[in-house]
Write an enzyme that holds these catalytic residues in place. Structure first.
Site: not given
Lengths: 177, 415
Positions: A141-143
């Protein structure tokens, strides 16, 4: 008895009416609170949900280097049988290098078995296994990158992956929750 | 008095200039001129508002846990009773609340009938009230179906089958209502939807009811027009305090039912899951429908019974014209007063008979009571208006109170 009290309360300017106001107000507040409480608490997890709050898992089919996901309280729990390399890698990390310092020993009961809630501590996605720059988990999703102990190493997530309460019932069975 | 309220604070003034909400509430809930002689029978309007809000709030919460599906509904109600935090309390409040709602509405209606509150200029208040009552009946009936017990299922079967009495289209109408060829999931889901919607319609009608009331103002036990200022007091604090006191007493009774005998007003058969293959030995509706149920059973004809039952409620809407006596309060109507109490007795008798098997003496009594119920409105009310010689009305609502003192004073002078 009454007259003495009235006289003294007139002097202090506390009237019988003030007293009635305050008692009525207080009782009303308590009453409203007591009625409001069931309306609020009914939204909490109910008895049937709490009854399902623990799960037993048979570990015998899992080989070293394999991991499984099971559902506990509606959330995935990763159970990974770590290889000796992964364990040494996890134990070798210095605490100073970690955003959320925690030793690998504190996160496992038996070094071979890593048990943790598979929910990214950033915004609740499920990280992917055997991915990321630290050979652990990577959240698409956001690394966020997690290491072989499930600790956050890089990315926006603030905390390590949560370790749930669990006990080994015997060598091959654990009970989560 | 009520029209020229000025908010004091800057924020209040700013809002009131754009949306005169504070003035509206202040005018209608605070300063509203109310006759100074209202008795405790007048507190049931406030009590009914409380009942409606209680039903909406508890119903909202129950809907969070209830499942409107024939296979799951019964279990979900048991889930509410056993698992949900305080679910038992919320459900008992809702179920008992329906009964309390009807106790209050029957008293409220009886008060209007006694004091002639339906008469000119208050006809519309009464008619809106009849519609509110009709919606309450529909809402309560649909709500009783939702737990999907034996009484729910067979009550729904019997009542929806009433529509099969319609000539030619009967079967088509019932199939349309059911969405099936019998009572089942489709009906349950649509009943749940309507049961959720109707309280808000009632709420809207209640606003109209109060609005219509606040045009002429309250009737009063003397039934004569009041002189604003001389005969009235501001609603707050005089009637706010009186209403709240009555409400607290009402809540004590309510709580007594909820905590000590929550099931006494219901039927134990409804704790058996709905079974389409077996009808309970005794089908009885909830107590508040029994009088109308007795009317239904009194007529030995399918369509006739249905028409009679519907008419028993519909006829109420015509009372303002059936009773054409200019005197409002039954206090000054010696003849009407006797028939009034006869009607109250008749209605209670119908309620008792509705719970008995429809055979033998019960059936005969049921027919007589039904006959009187309709005769009261269609014959007695218009006739009494012609025959009766009302007692002289007082010149003001203060007179009955003061005249006692004056008489005493005169008696003192004479001696």
């Amino acid at each position: 008895m009454g007259t003495d009290k009235n006289r003294s309360s007139e002097e202090t300017k506390v009237t019988r009416r003030d007293f009635l106001y305050l008692t009525t107000g207080s009782f009303t507040a308590v009453g409203v609170g007591a009625v409001a409480w069931p309306f609020i608490v009914q939204m909490n997890p109910d008895a049937s949900v709490k009854a399902l709050a623990s799960t037993e898992v048979d570990l015998s089919p899992i080989m070293p280097g394999q991991s499984i996901s099971i559902l506990w309280r509606g959330k995935p729990v990763f159970i990974r049988r770590r290889t000796p390399e992964e364990i040494t890698e996890a134990q070798a990390v210095k605490e100073a290098d970690l955003p959320d310092p925690e030793t690998d020993e504190a996160r496992v009961q038996k070094p071979e078995w890593l048990v943790m809630v598979g929910v990214c501590t950033h915004l609740g996605c499920i990280p992917l296994g055997n991915k990321g720059e630290y050979n652990g988990w990577f959240c698409p999703c956001h690394g966020s990158h997690y290491d072989t102990s499930g600790r956050i190493r890089k990315g926006p997530a603030p905390k390590n992956l949560e370790v749930p309460k669990y006990v080994f019932l015997d060598d091959n069975t654990i009970k989560i929750g | 008095m009520s029209d020229n309220y000025e908010p004091q604070s800057a924020v209040g003034k700013w809002i009131d200039k754009r949306l005169p909400l504070i003035s509206l509430f202040s005018g209608h809930l605070m300063q509203f001129p109310t006759p100074k002689n209202l008795n405790y029978w007048w507190t049931f309007g406030g009590i009914l508002t409380f009942c409606l809000i209680t039903q909406i709030l508890t119903g909202l919460v129950l809907a969070m846990h209830y499942v409107a599906d024939a296979n799951l509904a019964f279990a979900s109600v048991e889930h509410i009773m056993r698992d949900v935090n305080y679910g038992w309390l919320l459900r008992y409040m809702h179920a008992t609340g329906a009964s309390m709602f009807f106790i209050a509405v029957y008293i409220h209606m009886a008060r209007s009938l006694f004091y002639g509150s339906y008469k000119e200029p208050r006809e519309l208040i009464w008619i809106i009230g009849v519609f509110i009552f009709l919606l309450m009946v529909a809402t309560a009936f649909m709500g009783y179906v939702l737990p999907w017990g034996q009484m729910s299922f067979w009550g729904a079967t019997v009542i929806t089958n009433l529509f099969s009495a319609v000539p030619f289209f009967g079967e088509a109408i019932t199939n349309w209502l059911w969405g099936d060829y019998s009572v089942g999931s489709a009906l349950l889901t649509r009943f749940f939807t309507l049961h959720y919607l109707m309280p808000f319609l009632i709420f809207g009608l209640v606003i109209l009811h109060i609005w219509a009331l606040h045009v002429p103002g309250n009737n009063n036990p003397e039934g004569i027009d009041v002189i604003k200022g001389q005969d009235t007091v501001p609603f707050h604090p005089h009637y706010v305090v009186k209403d709240v006191f009555a409400l607290v007493v009402f809540m004590i009774v309510f709580a007594g039912f909820v905590f000590f005998s929550p099931n006494i007003l219901g039927h134990s058969d409804n704790y058996i899951q709905a079974n389409a293959l077996q009808t309970p030995e005794h089908i009885v509706p909830e107590w508040y429908f029994l009088p109308f149920y007795a009317v239904l059973r009194a007529i030995p004809d399918k369509l006739g019974g249905v028409i009679a039952m519907v008419s028993a409620i519909a006829i109420l809407a015509f009372i303002p014209w059936l009773d054409h006596s200019k005197v409002r309060s039954a206090k000054y109507r010696p003849l009407y007063k006797q028939f009034y109490w006869l009607l109250i007795f008749d209605f209670i008798l119908l309620g008792y008979l509705g719970a008995q098997p429809a055979t033998g003496i019960y059936l005969i009594l049921g027919r007589l009571a039904t006959l009187y119920y309709f005769l009261h409105f269609l014959l007695v009310m218009p006739l009494v208006g012609y025959i009766e010689k009302p007692k002289p009305l007082p010149k003001s609502i203060s007179e009955p109170v003061l005249s006692n003192e004056e008489q005493q004073a005169k008696a003192n002078l004479a001696t």
